[in-house]
Design a protein around this motif. Structure first.
Motif, PDB file in Angstrom:
ATOM      1  N   PRO A 102       0.851  -1.197   0.000  1.00 31.70           N
ATOM      2  CA  PRO A 102       0.000   0.000   0.000  1.00 31.70           C
ATOM      3  C   PRO A 102       0.885   1.245   0.000  1.00 31.70           C
ATOM      4  CG  PRO A 102       0.124  -0.915   2.207  1.00 31.70           C
ATOM      5  CD  PRO A 102       0.884  -1.861   1.314  1.00 31.70           C
ATOM      6  N   SER A 103       0.365   2.331  -0.535  1.00 35.01           N
ATOM      7  CA  SER A 103       1.112   3.596  -0.535  1.00 35.01           C
ATOM      8  C   SER A 103       0.253   4.686   0.069  1.00 35.01           C
ATOM      9  CB  SER A 103       1.530   3.989  -1.958  1.00 35.01           C
ATOM     10  OG  SER A 103       0.387   4.218  -2.768  1.00 35.01           O
ATOM     11  N   LEU A 104       0.913   5.659   0.691  1.00 33.04           N
ATOM     12  CA  LEU A 104       0.219   6.770   1.324  1.00 33.04           C
ATOM     13  C   LEU A 104       1.108   7.997   1.274  1.00 33.04           C
ATOM     14  CD1 LEU A 104      -2.077   8.002   3.091  1.00 33.04           C
ATOM     15  CD2 LEU A 104      -0.782   7.212   5.086  1.00 33.04           C
ATOM     16  N   ASN A 105       0.556   9.090   0.791  1.00 39.00           N
ATOM     17  CA  ASN A 105       1.237  10.383   0.832  1.00 39.00           C
ATOM     18  C   ASN A 105       0.267  11.420   1.357  1.00 39.00           C
ATOM     19  OD1 ASN A 105       4.061  10.243  -0.663  1.00 39.00           O
ATOM     20  ND2 ASN A 105       2.642   8.923  -1.769  1.00 39.00           N
ATOM     21  N   ILE A 106       0.724  12.230   2.323  1.00 32.12           N
ATOM     22  CA  ILE A 106      -0.093  13.280   2.923  1.00 32.12           C
ATOM     23  C   ILE A 106       0.722  14.564   2.905  1.00 32.12           C
ATOM     24  CG2 ILE A 106      -1.294  14.063   4.998  1.00 32.12           C
ATOM     25  CD1 ILE A 106      -1.553  11.120   5.812  1.00 32.12           C
ATOM     26  N   TYR A 107       0.082  15.677   2.524  1.00 34.15           N
ATOM     27  CA  TYR A 107       0.783  16.950   2.447  1.00 34.15           C
ATOM     28  C   TYR A 107      -0.012  18.002   3.219  1.00 34.15           C
ATOM     29  CZ  TYR A 107       1.517  14.143  -1.716  1.00 34.15           C
ATOM     30  OH  TYR A 107       1.687  13.084  -2.572  1.00 34.15           O
ATOM     31  N   THR A 108       0.677  18.733   4.080  1.00 30.53           N
ATOM     32  CA  THR A 108       0.047  19.823   4.819  1.00 30.53           C
ATOM     33  C   THR A 108       0.990  21.026   4.840  1.00 30.53           C
ATOM     34  OG1 THR A 108       0.978  19.298   7.007  1.00 30.53           O
ATOM     35  CG2 THR A 108      -1.030  18.139   6.359  1.00 30.53           C
ATOM     36  N   THR A 109       0.420  22.229   5.047  1.00 27.14           N
ATOM     37  CA  THR A 109       1.219  23.433   5.267  1.00 27.14           C
ATOM     38  C   THR A 109       0.552  24.246   6.358  1.00 27.14           C
ATOM     39  OG1 THR A 109       0.037  24.880   3.716  1.00 27.14           O
ATOM     40  CG2 THR A 109       1.785  23.489   2.803  1.00 27.14           C
ATOM     41  N   ASP A 110       1.213  25.347   6.768  1.00 31.02           N
ATOM     42  CA  ASP A 110       0.623  26.204   7.801  1.00 31.02           C
ATOM     43  C   ASP A 110      -0.561  27.002   7.270  1.00 31.02           C
ATOM     44  OD1 ASP A 110       2.104  27.807   6.145  1.00 31.02           O
ATOM     45  OD2 ASP A 110       3.163  28.880   7.722  1.00 31.02           O
ATOM     46  N   ASN A 111      -0.861  26.890   5.967  1.00 29.26           N
ATOM     47  CA  ASN A 111      -2.049  27.542   5.391  1.00 29.26           C
ATOM     48  C   ASN A 111      -3.261  26.620   5.407  1.00 29.26           C
ATOM     49  OD1 ASN A 111      -0.563  29.880   4.730  1.00 29.26           O
ATOM     50  ND2 ASN A 111       0.182  28.911   2.844  1.00 29.26           N
ATOM     51  N   ASP A 112      -3.173  25.541   6.206  1.00 30.69           N
ATOM     52  CA  ASP A 112      -4.262  24.570   6.365  1.00 30.69           C
ATOM     53  C   ASP A 112      -4.562  23.812   5.080  1.00 30.69           C
ATOM     54  OD1 ASP A 112      -4.652  25.198   9.068  1.00 30.69           O
ATOM     55  OD2 ASP A 112      -5.952  26.889   8.534  1.00 30.69           O
ATOM     56  N   GLU A 113      -3.584  23.731   4.171  1.00 27.60           N
ATOM     57  CA  GLU A 113      -3.747  22.902   2.988  1.00 27.60           C
ATOM     58  C   GLU A 113      -3.590  21.437   3.387  1.00 27.60           C
ATOM     59  OE1 GLU A 113      -1.449  24.037  -0.422  1.00 27.60           O
ATOM     60  OE2 GLU A 113      -1.275  26.082   0.297  1.00 27.60           O
ATOM     61  N   PHE A 114      -4.402  20.589   2.807  1.00 28.92           N
ATOM     62  CA  PHE A 114      -4.335  19.162   3.136  1.00 28.92           C
ATOM     63  C   PHE A 114      -4.690  18.361   1.889  1.00 28.92           C
ATOM     64  CE2 PHE A 114      -6.226  15.153   4.489  1.00 28.92           C
ATOM     65  CZ  PHE A 114      -5.252  14.676   5.362  1.00 28.92           C
ATOM     66  N   ALA A 115      -3.833  17.430   1.550  1.00 27.85           N
ATOM     67  CA  ALA A 115      -4.089  16.552   0.411  1.00 27.85           C
ATOM     68  C   ALA A 115      -3.504  15.188   0.734  1.00 27.85           C
ATOM     69  CB  ALA A 115      -3.470  17.118  -0.859  1.00 27.85           C
ATOM     70  N   TYR A 116      -4.074  14.134   0.124  1.00 26.08           N
ATOM     71  CA  TYR A 116      -3.530  12.801   0.362  1.00 26.08           C
ATOM     72  C   TYR A 116      -3.680  11.946  -0.895  1.00 26.08           C
ATOM     73  CZ  TYR A 116      -8.361  11.128   0.957  1.00 26.08           C
ATOM     74  OH  TYR A 116      -9.683  10.812   0.756  1.00 26.08           O
ATOM     75  N   ARG A 117      -2.853  10.903  -0.947  1.00 25.12           N
ATOM     76  CA  ARG A 117      -2.895   9.923  -2.025  1.00 25.12           C
ATOM     77  C   ARG A 117      -2.709   8.533  -1.417  1.00 25.12           C
ATOM     78  NH1 ARG A 117       0.948  10.207  -7.332  1.00 25.12           N
ATOM     79  NH2 ARG A 117      -0.429  11.993  -7.718  1.00 25.12           N
ATOM     80  N   GLY A 324       4.286  24.211   0.184  1.00 19.04           N
ATOM     81  CA  GLY A 324       2.868  24.275  -0.148  1.00 19.04           C
ATOM     82  C   GLY A 324       2.570  23.510  -1.431  1.00 19.04           C
ATOM     83  N   ASN A 325       1.293  23.417  -1.766  1.00 18.89           N
ATOM     84  CA  ASN A 325       0.858  22.655  -2.936  1.00 18.89           C
ATOM     85  C   ASN A 325       0.714  23.568  -4.148  1.00 18.89           C
ATOM     86  OD1 ASN A 325       0.696  20.352  -1.333  1.00 18.89           O
ATOM     87  ND2 ASN A 325      -1.435  20.760  -0.775  1.00 18.89           N
ATOM     88  N   THR A 326       1.674  23.501  -5.068  1.00 13.24           N
ATOM     89  CA  THR A 326       1.714  24.280  -6.307  1.00 13.24           C
ATOM     90  C   THR A 326       1.514  25.768  -6.027  1.00 13.24           C
ATOM     91  OG1 THR A 326       0.695  22.373  -7.410  1.00 13.24           O
ATOM     92  CG2 THR A 326       0.920  24.376  -8.702  1.00 13.24           C
ATOM     93  N   ILE A 327       2.562  26.401  -5.512  1.00  6.11           N
ATOM     94  CA  ILE A 327       2.452  27.811  -5.148  1.00  6.11           C
ATOM     95  C   ILE A 327       2.962  28.737  -6.243  1.00  6.11           C
ATOM     96  CG2 ILE A 327       2.690  27.247  -2.701  1.00  6.11           C
ATOM     97  CD1 ILE A 327       5.561  28.581  -2.991  1.00  6.11           C
ATOM     98  N   ASP A 328       3.640  28.195  -7.265  1.00  4.17           N
ATOM     99  CA  ASP A 328       4.135  29.042  -8.349  1.00  4.17           C
ATOM    100  C   ASP A 328       4.466  28.150  -9.545  1.00  4.17           C
ATOM    101  OD1 ASP A 328       4.854  31.301  -9.703  1.00  4.17           O
ATOM    102  OD2 ASP A 328       6.478  31.884  -8.349  1.00  4.17           O
TER     103      ASP A 328
END
Length: 423
Positions: A102-117, A324-328
């Motif tokens: 199984p695979s798991l990726n989680i991304y967070t930043t201090d801007n309350d962004e949250f994503a997972y795979r 962050g998630n795609t900031i530029d």
């Protein structure tokens, strides 16, 4: 050990050494031991050592390194024993990985962004190093992909990869020193031919048909920037890899270079034809018994159109941890990831590894020039710390936690979770 047994061991080692390096010996047979799921016939088919060839320790060592690169193998080593007259038997000893992962990726930043795979992959289907699986991603919107990869499907040099993807994300589009947000969907179907020239060099060539759909959600607007786009595209892809990496469980040493080139045709002038190319250079060095210094340098350029849909992105999961998630976006990129990995605890199958890293990158603005790489607004530097929880007998079973903290202008900070080393 008593003196007689010590003498016996010494004699065996001396004989094996003479067998291994003598030009007068040939291979009587290649025998495979320790493998369970990985097929013996498959191992023999990709090995350079065959019955009847000259015994060559250099070729044997290359075979062992090739085996250790397979997802299904956690470790491999060889033995040489006398058979008859000027012949020796060669034994390849295999320690297998568990490969349904199984695979798991989680991304967070201090801007309350949250994503997972989350995903599930089999890395040794049919016992022949065939990779098959897929993932589901939630990054505001739902996405999925299915992947098939068989490097040795047709021969010990020729293979095939097929990828199907339906990816939907919320993407920022940058223009006039401001930005807006679009719902972005990419549906694609890709076929690649895989060819291994030799132990160090391989090539991938293929074609990808995809449809990009942009739908405006919120943010700034401009009459010259459309609020809806649906574009059919063809992509020609080539990947060339030079690989001299060697593995010893969680440790890596050596050098690898991977060059990617893509040419994309479009049916819309807003998203014109373009090329994109980049090279990843990897350098790994062992430091003492428990240390590993890892480095990745990425340098890339694309067609320098002044477009809000530039291909290189600044992203948590791709290049700079904590940003962050795609900031530029940009039409050129230089990114250096360097980290020191230290084994803190190791017991049987379990390893706890700590790491200290610096991720630094800079981008060329769409339509800009090479001076953009030195502009402070484009430079991102994020040092940080992380932990790795590693299972030595399960392929890629490395659960990582990294925390990156930006030290350049307008920086953020955040955690990045995932399966596998960052690079």
């Amino acid at each position: 050990m008593n003196p007689i047994n010590k003498l016996k061991v010494l004699l065996v080692l001396c004989f094996m050494a003479s067998c291994s390096y003598s030009q007068n010996y040939s291979v009587a047979d290649l025998k495979i031991q320790g493998n369970k799921k990985l097929k013996t016939a498959f191992i023999k088919s990709i090995s350079s050592i065959k019955p009847g060839v000259a015994l060559d320790s250099t070729v044997i060592k290359q075979d062992i390194i090739r085996l250790k690169r397979l997802p299904s193998v956690s470790h491999a080593y060889y033995q040489v024993f006398h058979s008859k007259e000027n012949e020796c038997n060669v034994f390849y000893n295999i320690e297998e990985n568990f490969t349904l992962i199984p695979s798991l990726n989680i991304y967070t930043t201090d801007n309350d962004e949250f994503a997972y795979r989350v995903g599930l992959y089999e890395f040794n289907a049919l016992g022949r190093n065939i990779i098959f699986g897929g993932f589901y991603q939630k990054d505001i919107y739902s996405s999925y992909a299915l992947n098939f990869r068989a490097p040795y499907l047709f021969s010990n040099k020729l293979g095939l990869a097929v990828n199907l993807q339906d990816l939907t994300t919320q993407e920022p589009v940058f223009f006039d020193n401001t930005s807006s947000n679009y719902k972005y969907n990419n549906k694609s179907f890709e076929v690649l031919g895989l060819y291994e020239f030799n132990f160090k060099n391989r090539l991938e060539l293929g074609i990808n048909y995809f449809v990009e759909d942009y739908q405006y959600k919120f943010g700034a607007t401009n009459p010259d920037v459309p609020q809806a786009l649906n574009v059919h595209k063809w992509l020609l892809k080539g990947i060339y890899e030079y690989n001299k990496l060697d593995y010893f469980y969680q440790y890596v040493s050596g050098f690898k270079s991977q060059f990617n080139f893509q040419y994309v045709t479009s049916t819309n002038d807003m998203l014109p034809d373009f090329f994109i190319g980049w090279n990843d250079f990897f350098l790994f060095m062992r430091v003492g018994e428990k240390g590993n210094w890892a480095n990745r340098l990425r340098m890339g350029l694309s067609t320098n159109d002044e477009t809000p849909f530039a291909p290189f992105s600044v992203d948590n999961n791709l290049n700079v941890r904590g940003v962050g998630n795609t900031i530029d976006r940009g039409t050129g990129v230089i990114v250096l990831n360097t980290e020191y990995r230290q084994t803190l605890y190791e017991k049987n199958w379990f390893v706890l590894q700590g790491n200290a890293f610096v991720d630094a990158g800079t981008w060329r603005n769409p339509g800009g020039d090479f001076a953009d790489f030195s502009k402070k607004n484009n430079v991102k530097v994020y040092p940080g710390l992380g932990l790795r929880f590693i299972h030595k007998k399960i392929y890629n079973a490395i659960f990582r936690i990294d925390y990156g903290y930006g030290i350049t202008e307008n920086s953020s900070k955040g955690f990045v979770f995932g399966i596998g080393q960052y690079f």
